[in-house]
Design a protein around this motif. Structure first.
Motif, PDB file in Angstrom:
ATOM      1  N   UNK A  40       0.797  -1.217   0.000  1.00 57.01           N
ATOM      2  CA  UNK A  40       0.000   0.000   0.000  1.00 57.01           C
ATOM      3  C   UNK A  40       0.827   1.263   0.000  1.00 57.01           C
ATOM      4  N   UNK A  41       2.088   1.156  -0.363  1.00 57.21           N
ATOM      5  CA  UNK A  41       2.974   2.320  -0.380  1.00 57.21           C
ATOM      6  C   UNK A  41       2.807   3.169  -1.629  1.00 57.21           C
ATOM      7  N   UNK A  42       2.242   2.592  -2.667  1.00 58.58           N
ATOM      8  CA  UNK A  42       2.019   3.311  -3.921  1.00 58.58           C
ATOM      9  C   UNK A  42       0.745   2.780  -4.562  1.00 58.58           C
ATOM     10  N   UNK A  43       0.183   3.551  -5.457  1.00 57.02           N
ATOM     11  CA  UNK A  43      -1.028   3.144  -6.159  1.00 57.02           C
ATOM     12  C   UNK A  43      -0.701   2.862  -7.615  1.00 57.02           C
ATOM     13  N   UNK A  44      -1.293   1.812  -8.161  1.00 56.24           N
ATOM     14  CA  UNK A  44      -1.009   1.467  -9.551  1.00 56.24           C
ATOM     15  C   UNK A  44      -1.774   2.352 -10.529  1.00 56.24           C
ATOM     16  N   UNK A  45      -1.208   2.508 -11.700  1.00 55.49           N
ATOM     17  CA  UNK A  45      -1.916   3.185 -12.791  1.00 55.49           C
ATOM     18  C   UNK A  45      -2.925   2.203 -13.368  1.00 55.49           C
ATOM     19  N   UNK A  46      -3.807   2.686 -14.217  1.00 58.50           N
ATOM     20  CA  UNK A  46      -4.754   1.813 -14.906  1.00 58.50           C
ATOM     21  C   UNK A  46      -3.997   0.773 -15.725  1.00 58.50           C
ATOM     22  N   UNK A  51      -2.198  -4.856 -16.467  1.00 57.54           N
ATOM     23  CA  UNK A  51      -1.083  -5.786 -16.553  1.00 57.54           C
ATOM     24  C   UNK A  51      -1.169  -6.839 -15.454  1.00 57.54           C
ATOM     25  N   UNK A  52      -1.459  -6.396 -14.231  1.00 59.38           N
ATOM     26  CA  UNK A  52      -1.570  -7.348 -13.123  1.00 59.38           C
ATOM     27  C   UNK A  52      -2.757  -8.287 -13.314  1.00 59.38           C
ATOM     28  N   UNK A  58      -7.188 -12.737 -15.082  1.00 58.30           N
ATOM     29  CA  UNK A  58      -8.515 -12.266 -14.691  1.00 58.30           C
ATOM     30  C   UNK A  58      -8.738 -10.888 -15.311  1.00 58.30           C
ATOM     31  N   UNK A  59      -9.948 -10.384 -15.221  1.00 59.77           N
ATOM     32  CA  UNK A  59     -10.246  -9.045 -15.721  1.00 59.77           C
ATOM     33  C   UNK A  59      -9.927  -8.015 -14.647  1.00 59.77           C
ATOM     34  N   UNK A  60      -9.818  -6.765 -15.045  1.00 59.41           N
ATOM     35  CA  UNK A  60      -9.623  -5.685 -14.079  1.00 59.41           C
ATOM     36  C   UNK A  60     -10.823  -5.646 -13.124  1.00 59.41           C
ATOM     37  N   UNK A 106      -8.710   7.427 -11.218  1.00 51.60           N
ATOM     38  CA  UNK A 106      -7.789   7.070 -12.299  1.00 51.60           C
ATOM     39  C   UNK A 106      -6.704   8.119 -12.486  1.00 51.60           C
ATOM     40  N   UNK A 107      -5.505   7.604 -12.620  1.00 53.87           N
ATOM     41  CA  UNK A 107      -4.354   8.398 -13.021  1.00 53.87           C
ATOM     42  C   UNK A 107      -3.617   7.588 -14.067  1.00 53.87           C
ATOM     43  N   UNK A 108      -3.162   8.225 -15.094  1.00 52.59           N
ATOM     44  CA  UNK A 108      -2.388   7.566 -16.127  1.00 52.59           C
ATOM     45  C   UNK A 108      -0.971   8.096 -16.063  1.00 52.59           C
ATOM     46  N   UNK A 109      -0.068   7.228 -15.671  1.00 53.14           N
ATOM     47  CA  UNK A 109       1.338   7.608 -15.499  1.00 53.14           C
ATOM     48  C   UNK A 109       1.471   8.825 -14.582  1.00 53.14           C
TER      49      UNK A 109
END
Length: 131
Positions: A40-46, A51-52, A58-60, A106-109
């Protein structure tokens, strides 16, 4: 039961008996970054969520199933372009409160879309992916 995103990511990996290194290799991300996501130290981009999800096959939507998001936002707290989209008399009614909550995170990059059209394109793209 609701989980925080980092807990959900850790849960998915643990359920499959995978190591951080295994998931990082498949997702083509670094082990330290994945570790930071799971703590929980950072949040992933969309893009990282996609990718994960792919790494877990699985789907997002399934990845985010049961994930608790912080608080409720009001229209006044929405990013400018998203607020414009929600207020649009033609496009706004099709954006449900659930979609507004999802889009507002949502944040992109590390950047947010800038205008109503950018937000609408992201909405349409996500809708296609999740349906």
């Amino acid at each position: 039961m609701t989980l925080k995103l980092h807990e959900r990511l850790r849960e998915l990996r643990s359920e499959r008996g995978l190591r951080l290194k295994d998931v990082a290799e498949v997702a083509d991300i670094s082990v330290p970054y994945l570790s930071d996501l799971e703590r929980g130290r950072t949040n992933p981009s969309l893009e990282t969520l996609q990718t994960l999800a792919g790494a877990y096959s699985i789907t997002v939507h399934d990845l985010l199933e049961g994930v608790e998001f912080y608080g409720e936002s009001t229209d006044g707290a929405l990013p400018k372009g998203l607020a414009d989209l929600v207020a649009d008399p033609t496009l706004g009614p099709q954006i449900t409160p659930d979609w507004v909550r999802t889009l507002s995170r949502i944040e992109l990059r590390g950047k947010r879309p800038r205008d109503k059209q950018d937000w609408y394109e992201i909405y349409l793209h996500l809708k296609r992916i999740l349906n």
